[in-house]
Design an enzyme around this catalytic site. Structure first.
Site, PDB file in Angstrom:
ATOM      1  N   ASP A  89       0.966  -1.132   0.005  1.00  0.00           N
ATOM      2  CA  ASP A  89      -0.241   0.159  -0.220  1.00  0.00           C
ATOM      3  C   ASP A  89       0.802   1.302  -0.018  1.00  0.00           C
ATOM      4  O   ASP A  89       1.615   1.475   1.114  1.00  0.00           O
ATOM      5  CB  ASP A  89      -0.812  -0.017   1.434  1.00  0.00           C
ATOM      6  CG  ASP A  89      -1.739   1.085   1.469  1.00  0.00           C
ATOM      7  OD1 ASP A  89      -1.449   2.175   0.372  1.00  0.00           O
ATOM      8  OD2 ASP A  89      -2.581   1.372   2.240  1.00  0.00           O
TER       9      ASP A  89
ATOM     10  N   SER B  29      -4.668   4.233  -8.026  1.00  0.00           N
ATOM     11  CA  SER B  29      -5.774   4.936  -7.606  1.00  0.00           C
ATOM     12  C   SER B  29      -6.901   4.170  -7.728  1.00  0.00           C
ATOM     13  O   SER B  29      -7.055   3.737  -9.195  1.00  0.00           O
ATOM     14  CB  SER B  29      -5.778   6.296  -7.879  1.00  0.00           C
ATOM     15  OG  SER B  29      -7.232   6.981  -7.485  1.00  0.00           O
TER      16      SER B  29
ATOM     17  N   LYS C 107      -6.790   9.099   0.064  1.00  0.00           N
ATOM     18  CA  LYS C 107      -5.303   9.023   0.765  1.00  0.00           C
ATOM     19  C   LYS C 107      -4.187   8.514  -0.157  1.00  0.00           C
ATOM     20  O   LYS C 107      -2.997   8.917  -0.317  1.00  0.00           O
ATOM     21  CB  LYS C 107      -5.386   7.863   1.655  1.00  0.00           C
ATOM     22  CG  LYS C 107      -6.118   8.204   3.166  1.00  0.00           C
ATOM     23  CD  LYS C 107      -6.147   6.808   4.057  1.00  0.00           C
ATOM     24  CE  LYS C 107      -4.709   6.578   4.634  1.00  0.00           C
ATOM     25  NZ  LYS C 107      -4.848   5.492   5.693  1.00  0.00           N
TER      26      LYS C 107
ATOM     27  N   TYR D 155     -12.179  12.028  -5.668  1.00  0.00           N
ATOM     28  CA  TYR D 155     -11.214  11.465  -6.874  1.00  0.00           C
ATOM     29  C   TYR D 155     -10.899  12.996  -7.451  1.00  0.00           C
ATOM     30  O   TYR D 155      -9.413  13.100  -7.532  1.00  0.00           O
ATOM     31  CB  TYR D 155     -11.970  10.821  -7.641  1.00  0.00           C
ATOM     32  CG  TYR D 155     -11.268  10.423  -8.981  1.00  0.00           C
ATOM     33  CD1 TYR D 155     -10.244   9.446  -8.713  1.00  0.00           C
ATOM     34  CD2 TYR D 155     -11.445  10.826 -10.143  1.00  0.00           C
ATOM     35  CE1 TYR D 155      -9.385   8.871  -9.836  1.00  0.00           C
ATOM     36  CE2 TYR D 155     -10.674  10.246 -11.157  1.00  0.00           C
ATOM     37  CZ  TYR D 155      -9.688   9.407 -11.005  1.00  0.00           C
ATOM     38  OH  TYR D 155      -8.840   8.798 -11.939  1.00  0.00           O
TER      39      TYR D 155
END
Ligand code: UDP
Length: 317
Positions: free
Chosen positions: A57, A76, A92, A146
């Site tokens: 991650d 993403s 994040k 987004y």
């Protein structure tokens, strides 16, 4: 000259195509993905090549030995359905993940490429969209997670370029389709193809008069690789300027699949952009790039992939 290229989001739709094309061109690839929306099935065929996969991650520190020439930052969620379900991971990865990917590029003195998006233009008041347009984004709407993450990522990338001298590039990707999109991806083309192949109604949101411009994956990858090797640090739109309504693409998919499915109209999502078409003058001028795959050819190849995928694992639309 052979390079070592890191791709974040390498198990995703675009990331896996980038990895494969770079390997074909003789480069070494390190793919990083946490498999949140990516799938190892997209990269399984690359294992015996100069390809290293790290499940990680990237909102956490990225440790990587050895030299790196390029960092392509693709990680993403990217389907509206995904970022509505994963709003905080989307923010994040756009913010913290971009910071970590930039940090890796800076530490390795690598060239950085950010996967940005036509969503930075929001529901555009300028049409077609040039890179000079600042956009019309609702920060607190459902798509804001987004759009604002990618806008932040562009600002962060530009800051690393200006203040650290990082060789950083930004590609604004418009609607792209092709093999390795997920059957349950949620975006228009995979939804319509899966529905048509399974004899289900095609779910057109709203009256279907909103427009998009669809680019085939191999054209997009070619544009990205040209940008990666170019001199420019300005954002560049990559997309196919052939604009059509959502109703037109649904009708085209019914025709090409030979399906008996009908079209049904569902509620239009909040803040769904009314129009979208890239102005690709900059890509034409700076990269000598232009899309070459016709909609019919691209859709035919994508339908073939979905037919195989559905034969392996039928999925309810
Ligand atoms: N859309 C649709 N039916 C679907 C999925 C999407 O009519 O099953 C519409 C959506 O409302 C939008 C367009 O198709 O107007 C493209 O949507 P997509 O999710 O592919 O990506 P977007 O361009 O909105 O990011």
């Amino acid at each position: 000259m052979s390079a070592r290229v890191v791709i974040t989001g390498a198990a995703g739709f675009i990331g896996s195509h980038l990895a494969e094309t770079l390997l074909d061109r003789g480069h070494a690839v390190v793919g990083i993905d946490n498999l949140l929306t990516g799938d190892v099935a997209n990269i399984a065929h690359l294992v015996n090549r100069d390809f290293l996969f790290i499940e990680h991650d990237i909102t956490n520190y990225i440790y990587l030995d050895g030299p790196v020439d390029f960092v392509l930052h693709w990680a993403s969620p990217a389907s509206p359905i995904d970022y509505l379900e994963l709003p905080i991971p989307t923010l994040k990865v756009g913010a913290l993940g971009t910071h970590k990917a930039l940090g890796l590029a800076k530490a390795k003195n690598a060239t950085f490429v950010l996967a940005s998006t036509s969503e930075v233009y929001g529901d555009p008041l300028e049409h077609p969209q040039k890179e000079s347009y600042w956009g019309n984004v609702n920060p607190i709407g459902p798509r804001g997670v987004y759009d604002e993450a990618k806008r932040f990522a562009e600002a962060m990338t530009t800051a690393y370029h200006r203040y650290h001298g990082l060789n950083a590039k930004i590609v604004r990707i418009f609607n792209t389709y092709g093999p390795r999109m997920r059957v349950r991806d949620g975006r228009a083309v995979p939804n319509f193809i899966a529905q048509a192949l399974q004899g289900e109604d095609l779910t057109v949101y709203g009256d279907g008069s909103q427009t998009r411009s669809f680019c085939y994956i191999s054209d997009l990858v070619d544009g990205i690789l040209r940008l990666m090797h170019s001199d420019t640090n300005d954002p560049v739109n990559i997309g196919n300027p052939h604009e059509m309504t959502v109703l037109q693409i649904a009708t085209e998919i019914i025709a090409l699949t030979g399906s008996r499915s009908r079209i049904v109209h569902c509620a239009l999502p909040v803040d769904d952009p009314r129009v979208r078409q890239p102005d690709i003058t900059r890509a034409r001028t700076l990269l000598d790039w232009e899309p070459s795959v016709s909609l019919t050819d691209g859709l035919t190849r994508t339908i073939e992939y979905f037919r195989k995928k559905l034969a392996e694992t039928p999925v309810a639309g």
